[in-house]
Design a protein around this motif. Structure first.
Motif, PDB file in Angstrom:
ATOM      1  N   THR A  47      75.966  31.306  73.287  1.00  0.00           N
ATOM      2  CA  THR A  47      74.260  31.627  73.393  1.00  0.00           C
ATOM      3  C   THR A  47      74.754  32.221  72.194  1.00  0.00           C
ATOM      4  O   THR A  47      73.032  32.072  71.741  1.00  0.00           O
ATOM      5  CB  THR A  47      74.536  33.463  74.495  1.00  0.00           C
ATOM      6  OG1 THR A  47      74.826  33.395  75.701  1.00  0.00           O
ATOM      7  CG2 THR A  47      73.095  34.343  74.653  1.00  0.00           C
ATOM      8  N   LEU A  48      74.844  32.995  71.358  1.00  0.00           N
ATOM      9  CA  LEU A  48      74.810  33.388  69.838  1.00  0.00           C
ATOM     10  C   LEU A  48      74.682  32.408  69.222  1.00  0.00           C
ATOM     11  O   LEU A  48      74.004  31.601  68.544  1.00  0.00           O
ATOM     12  CB  LEU A  48      75.693  34.386  69.319  1.00  0.00           C
ATOM     13  CG  LEU A  48      75.723  34.997  67.786  1.00  0.00           C
ATOM     14  CD1 LEU A  48      74.820  35.288  67.481  1.00  0.00           C
ATOM     15  CD2 LEU A  48      76.691  35.369  67.166  1.00  0.00           C
ATOM     16  N   HIS A  49      75.435  31.430  69.202  1.00  0.00           N
ATOM     17  CA  HIS A  49      75.071  29.931  68.792  1.00  0.00           C
ATOM     18  C   HIS A  49      73.888  29.042  69.605  1.00  0.00           C
ATOM     19  O   HIS A  49      73.396  28.082  68.870  1.00  0.00           O
ATOM     20  CB  HIS A  49      76.389  28.967  68.466  1.00  0.00           C
ATOM     21  CG  HIS A  49      77.668  29.691  67.840  1.00  0.00           C
ATOM     22  ND1 HIS A  49      77.438  29.162  66.486  1.00  0.00           N
ATOM     23  CD2 HIS A  49      78.991  29.695  68.449  1.00  0.00           C
ATOM     24  CE1 HIS A  49      78.525  29.387  65.970  1.00  0.00           C
ATOM     25  NE2 HIS A  49      79.496  30.463  66.733  1.00  0.00           N
ATOM     26  N   LEU A  50      73.491  29.377  70.665  1.00  0.00           N
ATOM     27  CA  LEU A  50      72.440  28.847  70.608  1.00  0.00           C
ATOM     28  C   LEU A  50      71.032  29.128  70.326  1.00  0.00           C
ATOM     29  O   LEU A  50      69.722  28.472  69.729  1.00  0.00           O
ATOM     30  CB  LEU A  50      71.766  28.955  72.025  1.00  0.00           C
ATOM     31  CG  LEU A  50      72.957  27.807  73.004  1.00  0.00           C
ATOM     32  CD1 LEU A  50      72.566  29.000  75.333  1.00  0.00           C
ATOM     33  CD2 LEU A  50      72.230  27.108  73.324  1.00  0.00           C
ATOM     34  N   TYR A  51      71.495  30.104  69.755  1.00  0.00           N
ATOM     35  CA  TYR A  51      70.070  30.949  69.158  1.00  0.00           C
ATOM     36  C   TYR A  51      70.347  31.118  67.028  1.00  0.00           C
ATOM     37  O   TYR A  51      69.189  30.827  66.927  1.00  0.00           O
ATOM     38  CB  TYR A  51      69.992  32.351  68.719  1.00  0.00           C
ATOM     39  CG  TYR A  51      69.255  32.303  70.542  1.00  0.00           C
ATOM     40  CD1 TYR A  51      67.989  32.286  71.023  1.00  0.00           C
ATOM     41  CD2 TYR A  51      70.556  32.521  71.703  1.00  0.00           C
ATOM     42  CE1 TYR A  51      67.389  32.553  71.977  1.00  0.00           C
ATOM     43  CE2 TYR A  51      69.098  33.034  72.976  1.00  0.00           C
ATOM     44  CZ  TYR A  51      68.375  32.708  73.630  1.00  0.00           C
ATOM     45  OH  TYR A  51      67.917  33.220  74.576  1.00  0.00           O
ATOM     46  N   PHE A  52      71.570  30.681  67.097  1.00  0.00           N
ATOM     47  CA  PHE A  52      72.128  30.666  65.441  1.00  0.00           C
ATOM     48  C   PHE A  52      73.457  29.594  65.258  1.00  0.00           C
ATOM     49  O   PHE A  52      73.691  30.299  65.874  1.00  0.00           O
ATOM     50  CB  PHE A  52      72.122  32.061  65.196  1.00  0.00           C
ATOM     51  CG  PHE A  52      71.050  33.269  65.206  1.00  0.00           C
ATOM     52  CD1 PHE A  52      69.808  33.077  64.234  1.00  0.00           C
ATOM     53  CD2 PHE A  52      70.903  33.852  66.638  1.00  0.00           C
ATOM     54  CE1 PHE A  52      68.257  34.055  64.456  1.00  0.00           C
ATOM     55  CE2 PHE A  52      69.772  35.222  66.523  1.00  0.00           C
ATOM     56  CZ  PHE A  52      68.711  35.073  65.883  1.00  0.00           C
ATOM     57  N   ARG A  53      72.658  29.016  64.445  1.00  0.00           N
ATOM     58  CA  ARG A  53      73.923  28.033  64.411  1.00  0.00           C
ATOM     59  C   ARG A  53      75.166  28.520  63.590  1.00  0.00           C
ATOM     60  O   ARG A  53      75.849  28.237  64.077  1.00  0.00           O
ATOM     61  CB  ARG A  53      73.144  26.352  63.754  1.00  0.00           C
ATOM     62  CG  ARG A  53      72.624  25.684  64.543  1.00  0.00           C
ATOM     63  CD  ARG A  53      71.961  24.358  63.265  1.00  0.00           C
ATOM     64  NE  ARG A  53      72.050  25.186  62.917  1.00  0.00           N
ATOM     65  CZ  ARG A  53      71.012  24.761  61.285  1.00  0.00           C
ATOM     66  NH1 ARG A  53      69.617  24.369  62.453  1.00  0.00           N
ATOM     67  NH2 ARG A  53      70.248  24.751  60.375  1.00  0.00           N
ATOM     68  N   ASN A  54      74.780  29.462  62.267  1.00  0.00           N
ATOM     69  CA  ASN A  54      76.073  29.922  62.334  1.00  0.00           C
ATOM     70  C   ASN A  54      75.698  31.234  61.267  1.00  0.00           C
ATOM     71  O   ASN A  54      74.593  31.609  61.455  1.00  0.00           O
ATOM     72  CB  ASN A  54      76.150  28.640  60.840  1.00  0.00           C
ATOM     73  CG  ASN A  54      74.680  28.298  60.096  1.00  0.00           C
ATOM     74  OD1 ASN A  54      74.131  29.377  60.098  1.00  0.00           O
ATOM     75  ND2 ASN A  54      74.794  26.658  59.695  1.00  0.00           N
TER      76      ASN A  54
END
Length: 197
Positions: A47-54
């Protein structure tokens, strides 16, 4: 006057950023992982990577939110026409002193500032310029700049002087020693205000 629109983030991403700011303060930039932020935000890594790539993208977004919120808070203080200019300036530097930093070590703060300056210099420069503008406008509204102009010193010069003084004082004290910082800033503010009389 600072009146920028708040950076738009979906509610979940804003909640993630709120937690990310706390984690960055707690661990610093290098020791902070996406896993730490996901755990703090109570979301999965996916979920975190859905919003922020890195981490870099997340840090940039967190910095945008932080600087925006600080500018709004500072502008609200500066707009208070009922307080004396010394009180307004003291409160602005109290806001800049930052309550978030109280949970962070001096090393983490220094590292976060270095990363912000190296990776997001344009955000930091824009923030510093807006703070200087808010301070200069407050000084002008109070008429402090009138006397100083006779000496060739503008409201912008006074604002920059106070910001530089703040940075110098901050470098002398460990984080959490806010009372000494604020006491010394009060003296610098009085010099600027009384020197105008």
């Amino acid at each position: 006057m600072y009146q920028a629109n708040e950076p738009y983030f979906q509610p979940l991403s804003k909640a993630i950023l709120t937690e990310a700011i706390k984690v960055f303060y707690q661990f610093g930039y290098k020791k902070c992982s996406m896993e730490d932020i996901a755990t703090a935000a109570k979301v999965s890594r996916q979920t975190l990577h859905l919003y922020f790539r890195n981490k870099e993208q997340l840090f940039r977004a967190a910095l945008e939110i932080m600087t925006h919120d600080l500018l709004i808070a500072i502008q609200n203080v500066a707009d208070n026409q009922n307080d004396a200019i010394e009180d307004i300036l003291s409160e602005i530097f109290d806001v800049l002193c930052g309550k978030q930093g109280a949970v962070s070590s001096a090393a983490n703060i220094a590292e976060l500032m270095a990363v912000a300056h190296s990776k997001e210099r344009h955000l930091i420069t824009r923030f510093q310029t807006k703070v200087q503008e808010i301070l200069a406008n407050a000084l002008s509204r109070a008429g402090i700049d009138t006397h100083w102009q006779q000496q060739g010193i503008s409201a912008q010069d006074l604002a920059l002087h106070l910001l530089d003084t703040s940075a110098g004082i901050k470098s002398l004290f460990t984080k959490g020693d806010d009372s000494n910082y604020l006491r010394r800033m009060a003296i610098a503010i009085r010099v600027v205000v009384i020197g105008a009389r």
